[in-house]
Each structure stands twice: as C-alpha cells, then as structure tokens.
Design a protein around this motif. Structure first.
Motif, PDB file in Angstrom:
ATOM      1  N   LEU A 101      -0.610   0.680  -6.626  1.00 14.53           N
ATOM      2  CA  LEU A 101       0.762   0.849  -7.068  1.00 14.53           C
ATOM      3  C   LEU A 101       1.502   0.631  -5.887  1.00 14.53           C
ATOM      4  CD1 LEU A 101       0.581   4.275  -8.951  1.00 14.53           C
ATOM      5  CD2 LEU A 101       0.704   1.907  -9.774  1.00 14.53           C
ATOM      6  N   GLU A 132       5.495   1.823  -4.379  1.00 11.87           N
ATOM      7  CA  GLU A 132       5.760   3.049  -4.956  1.00 11.87           C
ATOM      8  C   GLU A 132       4.947   4.280  -4.462  1.00 11.87           C
ATOM      9  OE1 GLU A 132       7.963   3.207  -7.350  1.00 11.87           O
ATOM     10  OE2 GLU A 132       8.371   0.974  -7.859  1.00 11.87           O
ATOM     11  N   SER A 150       4.941  11.189 -10.546  1.00  8.93           N
ATOM     12  CA  SER A 150       6.278  10.478 -11.152  1.00  8.93           C
ATOM     13  C   SER A 150       6.098  10.440 -12.674  1.00  8.93           C
ATOM     14  CB  SER A 150       6.060   9.167 -10.487  1.00  8.93           C
ATOM     15  OG  SER A 150       7.258   8.324 -11.015  1.00  8.93           O
ATOM     16  N   ASP A 151       7.432  10.507 -13.158  1.00 11.78           N
ATOM     17  CA  ASP A 151       7.402  10.629 -14.637  1.00 11.78           C
ATOM     18  C   ASP A 151       7.256   9.003 -15.092  1.00 11.78           C
ATOM     19  OD1 ASP A 151       8.044  13.233 -14.751  1.00 11.78           O
ATOM     20  OD2 ASP A 151      10.180  13.024 -14.695  1.00 11.78           O
ATOM     21  N   LYS A 152       7.441   8.041 -14.176  1.00 12.67           N
ATOM     22  CA  LYS A 152       7.315   6.772 -14.676  1.00 12.67           C
ATOM     23  C   LYS A 152       6.040   6.034 -14.218  1.00 12.67           C
ATOM     24  CE  LYS A 152      12.277   5.842 -13.373  1.00 12.67           C
ATOM     25  NZ  LYS A 152      13.183   5.061 -12.362  1.00 12.67           N
ATOM     26  N   LEU A 153       5.057   6.476 -13.529  1.00  7.78           N
ATOM     27  CA  LEU A 153       4.069   6.028 -13.208  1.00  7.78           C
ATOM     28  C   LEU A 153       2.950   6.857 -13.170  1.00  7.78           C
ATOM     29  CD1 LEU A 153       5.031   4.306  -9.847  1.00  7.78           C
ATOM     30  CD2 LEU A 153       4.576   3.434 -11.842  1.00  7.78           C
ATOM     31  N   PHE A 154       1.865   6.492 -13.940  1.00  6.94           N
ATOM     32  CA  PHE A 154       0.503   7.323 -14.173  1.00  6.94           C
ATOM     33  C   PHE A 154      -0.697   7.105 -13.102  1.00  6.94           C
ATOM     34  CE2 PHE A 154      -3.524   7.517 -16.309  1.00  6.94           C
ATOM     35  CZ  PHE A 154      -3.580   9.112 -16.582  1.00  6.94           C
ATOM     36  N   LEU A 155      -0.771   8.253 -12.744  1.00  2.00           N
ATOM     37  CA  LEU A 155      -1.824   8.295 -11.359  1.00  2.00           C
ATOM     38  C   LEU A 155      -3.099   8.371 -12.054  1.00  2.00           C
ATOM     39  CD1 LEU A 155      -0.562  10.304  -8.539  1.00  2.00           C
ATOM     40  CD2 LEU A 155      -1.240   7.676  -8.419  1.00  2.00           C
ATOM     41  N   ARG A 156      -3.965   7.486 -11.996  1.00  2.00           N
ATOM     42  CA  ARG A 156      -5.258   7.373 -12.498  1.00  2.00           C
ATOM     43  C   ARG A 156      -6.266   8.223 -11.499  1.00  2.00           C
ATOM     44  NH1 ARG A 156      -5.325   4.271 -17.064  1.00  2.00           N
ATOM     45  NH2 ARG A 156      -3.599   2.777 -16.931  1.00  2.00           N
ATOM     46  N   TYR A 209      -7.916   6.764  -7.707  1.00  2.00           N
ATOM     47  CA  TYR A 209      -7.140   5.705  -6.901  1.00  2.00           C
ATOM     48  C   TYR A 209      -7.382   5.989  -5.308  1.00  2.00           C
ATOM     49  CZ  TYR A 209      -4.055   3.482 -10.563  1.00  2.00           C
ATOM     50  OH  TYR A 209      -3.610   2.796 -11.494  1.00  2.00           O
TER      51      TYR A 209
END
Length: 357
Positions: free
Chosen positions: A244, A247, A278-284, A287
């Motif tokens: 990402l 970000e 973050s509400d916008k990005l999904f952490l897998r 990572y």
C-alpha cells in the motif's frame, strides 16, 4: 636569397621551440583549487530507527476436528466473516474398525446382561410382592436392573457417536465443526473430500480452518541491539506497508522482547505494536512492512550537511568562510542527526557559510 631563407627557418624553429616550452610550462602549473560553500540553515531533524517486519492479526485460531473422517461439506470460504458457533464444515466419520467392533461387542454384552437382569428382577419382584424377601434384598436386584439398562443406553450412545457423531439425546454433533471465535476465515487448507485426523493426546490433528479478528492487527518486527535501548513502550511508529505505497499507518509500541535472537550474525529484539486501522484500506494478514520509530525530534534548529563536519579525536569543527576562497577552522557543538543533516547547537548561526567537503 639563400641567407634569407636560412634566417627564416632559424626564426621559425626558435618560435616553435619557445612556444613549446611556454606550453609545457603552463601545463605543468597546477590550477588553483576553487572551493564551494554551503550555508547553515534551519530545519526539522528527526532521528529514527527502522524495524522490518509484517502486519498480522493479534490472534489466529486454528479450527480442528474432534473426529477423524472425510470433509463432506465446507460451509464457508476464505475471506468470509463468521460468528462464534457458526458451522464451518461437516465431517463424514471414518471410525477405527477395531474400536467400532469393540463398541458393537460392548453393546451386545450389555444387552445380554440386561436380559439376565430383567429375568432375575421380575422373579425377585414377585417374591417381594408375596413378602418372601425383604425390601433391602429386593432393592439390590432393582439397582442391578437399573445399572444394566444404563449400560445398554451408554453402549448404544457410544456406537452411535462413532458412526454418526451424535448420541440420541445430544443437541451437539461432533462431526459438525463450529467456529470457536468470531472473526474472518483466513485459510481453508483442505477441500471437500480430503481426509482429516482428529485431535487427541497423541497429536494436534488436522487444521480445517484458520480464523482471526482482522479488526485487531499488530505489527511484528525486529530491532537491532544498538537501537533497542533507545525505544520504550508507548512510542509511536509509522508503518510503511509495501503493498500500500504512499498510505502510511500509525501504531503504538506495546512490547519489546527481553531476549535477543541471532539474525544474520547480529543480535535483534522482537517488538510488537498495535496498528491503528484505516476505514478506507483493508490490511491483509502477513503484509510486509517497515516501521519508522522516532527516537528524537528537533524543530526549527540550525543545521548543516553532516558531510561538512570535521571530527578530530573528540572535537568537532567546520571551516567557515571569512572571505573569497578564505576559510578558517571553528569549533562547533552538535546535537541530533538524521544521517544527512546534523544539528549545530553552538558555533554557527543561520546563513553562515562553511566549506563544502
């Protein structure tokens, strides 16, 4: 005429010789060195260290089966959110044939014992009704009769449990595998039709699914021993997640290992930090990430390029410009450095020019 030509040749030779001598002389002379200078400036210096690691869920749970058999049905897929108690999979039982034979034999034995106990109980019941035996004697046969009935029920349930995964009165089925926690399905290692082994005291058994709460993520990384003494719990980290780019995430350091490990010839210490999501990005999960740990920060301070600093024994100097191509050595006192610029605490002011080195 011949004399004129001879004089002209001699003059030409003399001119060539003198010109060559002048050229060689000028070439042998070193050109004067011209130095450039850099002005001291005000800036913000951040001293930090970098920890290399990955982002993972705080807790991953492996779901295993209590029975051996074949995966008949998977009710979830990877990436799906489930609640505690939701059914993950159904297992077609494949009981051990020796144990199954023993269970069937135990049931037959229990039935025979019950038949004998029933006959004896009915005979003693008549005798008790005719008051030929005492109540205490009658109760012994009644107790034995009840015990034999319970033995049959237990043997039937045991056989049913081995064949179907459930007993007559049970509201839980051992071949239906439930989620033990609420979270996201990260992995389903086996597909339908695969054979799995039960969990027992002899082994961990086959993992059917891996679950994790993806709303509670941590950064797990390693810090060099030269820097671990400068960090402490509660410090803020800035995470640069490779997948990402651009970000960054922030995290709070919450654990520093008390024991170091050898990694490629150096001693490193494990750290963990709680990640602010973050509400916008999904952490897998898994990572890879680098964490910048701010060790010190100074704002609006006078600084120079660290390459222009002269270090002699324990003293530090710069060459300050006093005139055109004229420099003098001046002692300075330094502060923090970010590896490129270094803070000048004493000896220089903003705008002073120092020799570029």
């Amino acid at each position: 005429m011949k004399k004129f030509i001879g004089y002209a040749v001699l003059v030409l030779i003399a001119v060539v010789f003198i010109g060559t001598a002048v050229f060689l002389y000028n070439k042998s002379q070193e050109k004067p060195v011209t130095y450039t200078s850099d002005a001291a400036f005000k800036t913000t210096i951040v001293k930090k260290t970098v920890a290399v690691g990955k982002v993972i869920p705080r807790r991953e749970v492996e779901i295993k089966s209590q029975v051996s058999g074949v995966v008949e049905k998977l009710y979830v897929t990877a990436g799906q959110n489930v609640n505690k108690g939701d059914i993950i999979a159904k297992i077609t039982l494949a009981p051990n044939m020796v144990m199954l034979n023993q269970a069937e034999s135990q049931l037959e034995t229990a039935k025979l014992n019950l038949q004998n106990a029933t006959v004896e109980f009915e005979r003693q019941k008549k005798l008790f009704a005719e008051k030929l035996i005492s109540a205490s004697e009658y109760n012994k046969f009644l107790l034995n009769y009840d015990l034999q009935k319970e033995a049959v029920t237990s043997a039937e349930n045991n056989l049913l449990l081995m064949k179907s995964g459930a007993t007559k009165k049970s509201d839980k089925v051992s071949n239906m595998i439930p989620a033990t926690v609420t979270g996201m399905v990260l992995d389903l290692p086996f597909k339908e039709g695969a054979f799995i082994v039960e969990t027992s005291s002899f082994g961990a058994g086959t993992t059917i699914a891996t679950l994790a709460d993806m709303n509670d993520m941590i950064f797990e990384g390693m810090v060099d021993e030269s820097e671990v003494g400068k960090i402490r719990e509660g410090m803020e980290l800035v995470l640069d997640v490779g997948a990402l780019e651009g970000e960054p995430f922030t995290a709070t350091l919450e654990y520093i290992s008390p024991k170091g490990v050898t990694d490629q010839g150096t001693i490193k210490f494990q750290i963990r930090a709680a990640v602010k999501l973050s509400d916008k990005l999904f952490l897998r999960s898994n990572y890879s990430a680098n964490a910048d740990i701010v060790l010190d920060k100074k704002e609006n301070v006078v600084a120079i390029n660290e390459g222009n600093l002269i270090v002699e024994e324990k003293a530090q100097f710069v060459e300050i410009e006093t005139g055109p191509q004229k420099f003098e050595k001046r002692a300075v006192k330094t502060g923090i450095s970010d590896g490129i610029n270094i803070e000048i605490v004493e000896g220089l002011k903003e705008g002073d020019k120092v020799k570029h080195r």
